[in-house]
Design a protein around this motif. Sequence first.
Motif, mmCIF file in Angstrom:
data_model
loop_
_atom_site.group_PDB
_atom_site.id
_atom_site.type_symbol
_atom_site.label_atom_id
_atom_site.label_comp_id
_atom_site.label_asym_id
_atom_site.label_seq_id
_atom_site.Cartn_x
_atom_site.Cartn_y
_atom_site.Cartn_z
ATOM 1 N N GLY A 53 28.127 -26.129 40.417
ATOM 2 C CA GLY A 53 27.626 -24.489 39.636
ATOM 3 C C GLY A 53 27.920 -23.456 40.071
ATOM 4 N N THR A 54 29.224 -23.803 39.382
ATOM 5 C CA THR A 54 29.478 -22.320 39.070
ATOM 6 C C THR A 54 29.879 -21.992 37.703
ATOM 7 O OG1 THR A 54 31.747 -22.772 40.526
ATOM 8 C CG2 THR A 54 32.000 -21.562 38.647
ATOM 9 N N THR B 149 26.443 -14.806 26.620
ATOM 10 C CA THR B 149 25.872 -16.230 27.218
ATOM 11 C C THR B 149 26.040 -16.565 28.721
ATOM 12 O OG1 THR B 149 27.780 -17.064 26.856
ATOM 13 C CG2 THR B 149 26.894 -17.103 24.890
ATOM 14 N N GLU B 150 25.709 -17.829 29.383
ATOM 15 C CA GLU B 150 25.610 -17.883 30.804
ATOM 16 C C GLU B 150 26.213 -19.648 30.518
ATOM 17 O OE1 GLU B 150 23.820 -16.970 34.562
ATOM 18 O OE2 GLU B 150 23.387 -18.596 33.611
ATOM 19 N N ILE C 141 28.926 -28.285 31.448
ATOM 20 C CA ILE C 141 28.568 -27.796 31.188
ATOM 21 C C ILE C 141 26.701 -27.626 30.849
ATOM 22 C CG2 ILE C 141 29.355 -25.340 30.616
ATOM 23 C CD1 ILE C 141 31.823 -26.696 30.313
ATOM 24 N N LYS C 142 26.365 -26.571 31.432
ATOM 25 C CA LYS C 142 25.289 -26.485 30.898
ATOM 26 C C LYS C 142 24.777 -25.295 30.499
ATOM 27 C CE LYS C 142 20.165 -26.365 31.521
ATOM 28 N NZ LYS C 142 19.029 -26.676 31.972
ATOM 29 N N SER C 143 24.696 -24.507 29.327
ATOM 30 C CA SER C 143 24.519 -23.358 28.752
ATOM 31 C C SER C 143 22.979 -22.673 28.267
ATOM 32 C CB SER C 143 25.451 -23.196 27.574
ATOM 33 O OG SER C 143 27.111 -23.312 28.478
#
Length: 134
Positions: A22-23, A14-15, A4-6
């Motif tokens: 890619g979700t 946050t995203e 995961i990249k945030s």
Amino acid sequence: MPTIKSSYLGNLRTESEHLQSGTKILTDAPVDNNGKGEAFSPTDLVASALGSCMVTIMGIIAARENISLEGLNWEVTKIMQANPRKIEEIKVDFTWEVPVNNSVFIQKLKNAAKTCPVALSLDPAIKQTLNFNF
């Protein structure tokens, strides 16, 4: 390799992106903790993960036995504690509209839910209350 990249988007939001698919998921602080409550809070995701993990493992058991879990739904209730602010309890209420009439299989589903990876990973201080309405 990361899973995961945030990113912090500002204003307590946050995203996170699941790199394989890619979700993306947004989080927002809840209203009772200085946020807008416009998306899942991080603790909402923990509670949601518990229910989803339980049903995923139940689905694996059902697939092995060639039984459909169609019509299985669940609701999750997260109860927070103050001082320190943390999850006190997660309630998961399962409802199955047309359950299979097989008590051995039903018990396998209940055991699977209780031993899913998220359930086993949560701190034992977090009460997990499960209601199987089938």
